[in-house]
Design a protein around this motif. Structure first.
Motif, PDB file in Angstrom:
ATOM      1  N   SER A  43      30.438  95.041  35.542  1.00 26.34           N
ATOM      2  CA  SER A  43      31.543  94.095  35.655  1.00 26.34           C
ATOM      3  C   SER A  43      31.957  93.992  37.113  1.00 26.34           C
ATOM      4  CB  SER A  43      32.746  94.570  34.831  1.00 26.34           C
ATOM      5  OG  SER A  43      33.819  93.659  34.925  1.00 26.34           O
ATOM      6  N   ASP A  44      32.731  92.956  37.413  1.00 27.66           N
ATOM      7  CA  ASP A  44      33.357  92.899  38.740  1.00 27.66           C
ATOM      8  C   ASP A  44      34.768  93.488  38.675  1.00 27.66           C
ATOM      9  OD1 ASP A  44      34.998  90.967  37.563  1.00 27.66           O
ATOM     10  OD2 ASP A  44      34.173  89.301  38.733  1.00 27.66           O
ATOM     11  N   TRP A  45      35.189  93.936  37.480  1.00 28.03           N
ATOM     12  CA  TRP A  45      36.460  94.619  37.254  1.00 28.03           C
ATOM     13  C   TRP A  45      37.675  93.756  37.585  1.00 28.03           C
ATOM     14  CZ3 TRP A  45      36.093  98.896  34.415  1.00 28.03           C
ATOM     15  CH2 TRP A  45      34.873  99.578  34.429  1.00 28.03           C
ATOM     16  N   LYS A  46      37.517  92.434  37.491  1.00 26.45           N
ATOM     17  CA  LYS A  46      38.630  91.528  37.755  1.00 26.45           C
ATOM     18  C   LYS A  46      39.217  91.008  36.442  1.00 26.45           C
ATOM     19  CE  LYS A  46      37.330  89.806  42.316  1.00 26.45           C
ATOM     20  NZ  LYS A  46      36.113  90.395  42.745  1.00 26.45           N
ATOM     21  N   GLU A  47      40.518  90.733  36.462  1.00 28.43           N
ATOM     22  CA  GLU A  47      41.189  90.195  35.287  1.00 28.43           C
ATOM     23  C   GLU A  47      40.512  88.899  34.841  1.00 28.43           C
ATOM     24  OE1 GLU A  47      45.646  88.674  34.568  1.00 28.43           O
ATOM     25  OE2 GLU A  47      45.514  90.728  35.344  1.00 28.43           O
ATOM     26  N   GLY A  48      40.241  88.801  33.535  1.00 31.09           N
ATOM     27  CA  GLY A  48      39.597  87.615  32.977  1.00 31.09           C
ATOM     28  C   GLY A  48      38.076  87.695  32.951  1.00 31.09           C
ATOM     29  N   SER A  49      37.509  88.691  33.631  1.00 34.28           N
ATOM     30  CA  SER A  49      36.047  88.828  33.698  1.00 34.28           C
ATOM     31  C   SER A  49      35.496  89.518  32.463  1.00 34.28           C
ATOM     32  CB  SER A  49      35.642  89.650  34.925  1.00 34.28           C
ATOM     33  OG  SER A  49      35.909  88.941  36.100  1.00 34.28           O
ATOM     34  N   SER A  50      34.221  89.274  32.226  1.00 32.51           N
ATOM     35  CA  SER A  50      33.544  90.004  31.151  1.00 32.51           C
ATOM     36  C   SER A  50      33.123  91.373  31.665  1.00 32.51           C
ATOM     37  CB  SER A  50      32.333  89.218  30.640  1.00 32.51           C
ATOM     38  OG  SER A  50      31.332  89.195  31.631  1.00 32.51           O
ATOM     39  N   ILE A  51      32.935  92.278  30.730  1.00 31.25           N
ATOM     40  CA  ILE A  51      32.450  93.618  31.062  1.00 31.25           C
ATOM     41  C   ILE A  51      31.497  94.059  29.965  1.00 31.25           C
ATOM     42  CG2 ILE A  51      34.515  94.691  30.029  1.00 31.25           C
ATOM     43  CD1 ILE A  51      34.164  96.927  32.223  1.00 31.25           C
ATOM     44  N   HIS A  52      30.400  94.654  30.378  1.00 31.93           N
ATOM     45  CA  HIS A  52      29.427  95.226  29.445  1.00 31.93           C
ATOM     46  C   HIS A  52      29.532  96.741  29.529  1.00 31.93           C
ATOM     47  CE1 HIS A  52      26.494  91.574  29.169  1.00 31.93           C
ATOM     48  NE2 HIS A  52      27.734  91.269  28.817  1.00 31.93           N
ATOM     49  N   PHE A  53      29.863  97.370  28.398  1.00 30.57           N
ATOM     50  CA  PHE A  53      29.883  98.828  28.283  1.00 30.57           C
ATOM     51  C   PHE A  53      28.551  99.227  27.652  1.00 30.57           C
ATOM     52  CE2 PHE A  53      34.390  97.603  27.958  1.00 30.57           C
ATOM     53  CZ  PHE A  53      34.936  98.386  28.963  1.00 30.57           C
ATOM     54  N   LEU A  54      27.727  99.950  28.408  1.00 29.46           N
ATOM     55  CA  LEU A  54      26.349 100.206  27.982  1.00 29.46           C
ATOM     56  C   LEU A  54      26.021 101.690  27.908  1.00 29.46           C
ATOM     57  CD1 LEU A  54      25.148  97.494  30.387  1.00 29.46           C
ATOM     58  CD2 LEU A  54      24.539  97.430  27.969  1.00 29.46           C
ATOM     59  N   ASP A  55      25.072 102.010  27.011  1.00 30.63           N
ATOM     60  CA  ASP A  55      24.509 103.356  26.999  1.00 30.63           C
ATOM     61  C   ASP A  55      23.168 103.319  27.727  1.00 30.63           C
ATOM     62  OD1 ASP A  55      22.555 102.371  25.185  1.00 30.63           O
ATOM     63  OD2 ASP A  55      23.557 103.251  23.443  1.00 30.63           O
ATOM     64  N   ALA A  56      22.498 104.443  27.792  1.00 27.85           N
ATOM     65  CA  ALA A  56      21.255 104.541  28.555  1.00 27.85           C
ATOM     66  C   ALA A  56      20.155 103.626  28.008  1.00 27.85           C
ATOM     67  CB  ALA A  56      20.769 105.988  28.573  1.00 27.85           C
ATOM     68  N   LYS A  57      20.270 103.219  26.736  1.00 28.78           N
ATOM     69  CA  LYS A  57      19.246 102.371  26.117  1.00 28.78           C
ATOM     70  C   LYS A  57      19.601 100.884  26.159  1.00 28.78           C
ATOM     71  CE  LYS A  57      18.156 106.093  22.956  1.00 28.78           C
ATOM     72  NZ  LYS A  57      18.853 106.706  21.838  1.00 28.78           N
ATOM     73  N   GLY A  58      20.718 100.534  26.810  1.00 26.77           N
ATOM     74  CA  GLY A  58      21.109  99.127  26.902  1.00 26.77           C
ATOM     75  C   GLY A  58      21.903  98.632  25.706  1.00 26.77           C
ATOM     76  N   GLY A  59      22.314  99.560  24.842  1.00 28.67           N
ATOM     77  CA  GLY A  59      23.170  99.194  23.708  1.00 28.67           C
ATOM     78  C   GLY A  59      24.615  99.409  24.090  1.00 28.67           C
ATOM     79  N   GLY A  60      25.508  98.804  23.343  1.00 29.58           N
ATOM     80  CA  GLY A  60      26.923  99.002  23.618  1.00 29.58           C
ATOM     81  C   GLY A  60      27.748  97.841  23.136  1.00 29.58           C
ATOM     82  N   MET A  61      28.781  97.495  23.928  1.00 30.50           N
ATOM     83  CA  MET A  61      29.633  96.374  23.543  1.00 30.50           C
ATOM     84  C   MET A  61      30.023  95.569  24.753  1.00 30.50           C
ATOM     85  SD  MET A  61      33.132  98.199  22.454  1.00 30.50           S
ATOM     86  CE  MET A  61      33.802  99.540  23.380  1.00 30.50           C
ATOM     87  N   TYR A  62      30.356  94.303  24.467  1.00 32.84           N
ATOM     88  CA  TYR A  62      30.859  93.445  25.541  1.00 32.84           C
ATOM     89  C   TYR A  62      32.308  93.113  25.250  1.00 32.84           C
ATOM     90  CZ  TYR A  62      29.608  89.384  22.520  1.00 32.84           C
ATOM     91  OH  TYR A  62      29.477  88.489  21.497  1.00 32.84           O
ATOM     92  N   SER A  63      33.048  92.980  26.346  1.00 30.50           N
ATOM     93  CA  SER A  63      34.494  92.829  26.264  1.00 30.50           C
ATOM     94  C   SER A  63      34.968  91.911  27.383  1.00 30.50           C
ATOM     95  CB  SER A  63      35.160  94.207  26.414  1.00 30.50           C
ATOM     96  OG  SER A  63      34.644  95.115  25.471  1.00 30.50           O
ATOM     97  N   VAL A  64      36.273  91.636  27.368  1.00 32.75           N
ATOM     98  CA  VAL A  64      36.921  90.876  28.431  1.00 32.75           C
ATOM     99  C   VAL A  64      38.011  91.771  29.024  1.00 32.75           C
ATOM    100  CG1 VAL A  64      38.434  88.905  28.926  1.00 32.75           C
ATOM    101  CG2 VAL A  64      36.477  88.611  27.422  1.00 32.75           C
ATOM    102  N   ILE A  65      38.136  91.743  30.345  1.00 29.57           N
ATOM    103  CA  ILE A  65      39.223  92.461  30.995  1.00 29.57           C
ATOM    104  C   ILE A  65      40.456  91.566  30.892  1.00 29.57           C
ATOM    105  CG2 ILE A  65      40.062  93.498  33.128  1.00 29.57           C
ATOM    106  CD1 ILE A  65      37.088  93.931  33.897  1.00 29.57           C
ATOM    107  N   GLU A  66      41.364  91.930  29.988  1.00 28.50           N
ATOM    108  CA  GLU A  66      42.533  91.087  29.733  1.00 28.50           C
ATOM    109  C   GLU A  66      43.594  91.194  30.812  1.00 28.50           C
ATOM    110  OE1 GLU A  66      43.173  89.380  25.554  1.00 28.50           O
ATOM    111  OE2 GLU A  66      44.309  91.205  25.801  1.00 28.50           O
ATOM    112  N   LYS A  67      43.787  92.399  31.341  1.00 27.37           N
ATOM    113  CA  LYS A  67      44.863  92.589  32.315  1.00 27.37           C
ATOM    114  C   LYS A  67      44.480  93.704  33.270  1.00 27.37           C
ATOM    115  CE  LYS A  67      49.273  91.879  33.526  1.00 27.37           C
ATOM    116  NZ  LYS A  67      49.403  90.866  34.536  1.00 27.37           N
ATOM    117  N   VAL A  68      44.705  93.465  34.559  1.00 27.25           N
ATOM    118  CA  VAL A  68      44.529  94.491  35.587  1.00 27.25           C
ATOM    119  C   VAL A  68      45.775  94.483  36.458  1.00 27.25           C
ATOM    120  CG1 VAL A  68      43.183  95.298  37.566  1.00 27.25           C
ATOM    121  CG2 VAL A  68      42.026  94.139  35.690  1.00 27.25           C
ATOM    122  N   ASN A  69      46.396  95.642  36.559  1.00 28.10           N
ATOM    123  CA  ASN A  69      47.513  95.833  37.475  1.00 28.10           C
ATOM    124  C   ASN A  69      47.250  97.166  38.183  1.00 28.10           C
ATOM    125  OD1 ASN A  69      49.895  95.830  38.858  1.00 28.10           O
ATOM    126  ND2 ASN A  69      51.188  96.249  37.077  1.00 28.10           N
TER     127      ASN A  69
END
Length: 146
Positions: A43-69
């Protein structure tokens, strides 16, 4: 989404340092190893950006960074599953937890940062997170205090 999680830990370090430990790539990989060895995030870790949370095999979940303060609050809204690093369409299983939140709040007083993690997840993952999250937060504490 049935279960609510809440974990807290006191860390003898400024919250700016704890924030850096949480979200810098090298240290993120260390503390999230408590969930799955080889874990990382893209991710770029910015508010509104997508983020991929991954394990070593490329599995995981995708999310949105809703709020950063920074360096106080980060909130993720989880959306769906990743397989081989690719976003999968929502299936019935993913629909059970899609939209769930995961929040990180850092409050500092007298040189001690209290890290509070809250969120919601399906009941089936509760035992796993009740075991893994305290280990992960202990790693954040260790990395932050050394």
């Amino acid at each position: 989404m049935a279960a609510k999680i809440e974990f807290t830990i006191d860390i003898k370090a400024p919250r700016e340092k704890v924030w850096k430990i949480l979200w810098d790539d090298a240290t993120y990989r260390k503390w999230t190893s408590a969930f799955s060895e080889g874990s990382y995030a893209v991710s770029d870790w910015k508010e509104g950006s997508s983020i991929h949370f991954l394990d070593a095999k490329g599995g995981g979940m995708y999310s949105v960074i809703e709020k950063v303060n920074s360096p106080e609050y980060m909130s993720f809204k989880h959306i769906g599953e990743l397989k081989d690093g690719k976003e999968m369409p929502l299936d019935e299983k993913a629909k059970l937890w899609s939209g769930g939140k995961e929040n990180y709040l850092l409050k500092e007083k007298d040189g001690v940062t209290t890290l509070l993690v809250t969120g919601d997840l399906p009941d089936e993952f509760l035992d796993y997170f009740n075991e893994a999250f305290p280990k992960a937060l202990a790693l954040v504490k260790s990395l932050s205090e050394n």
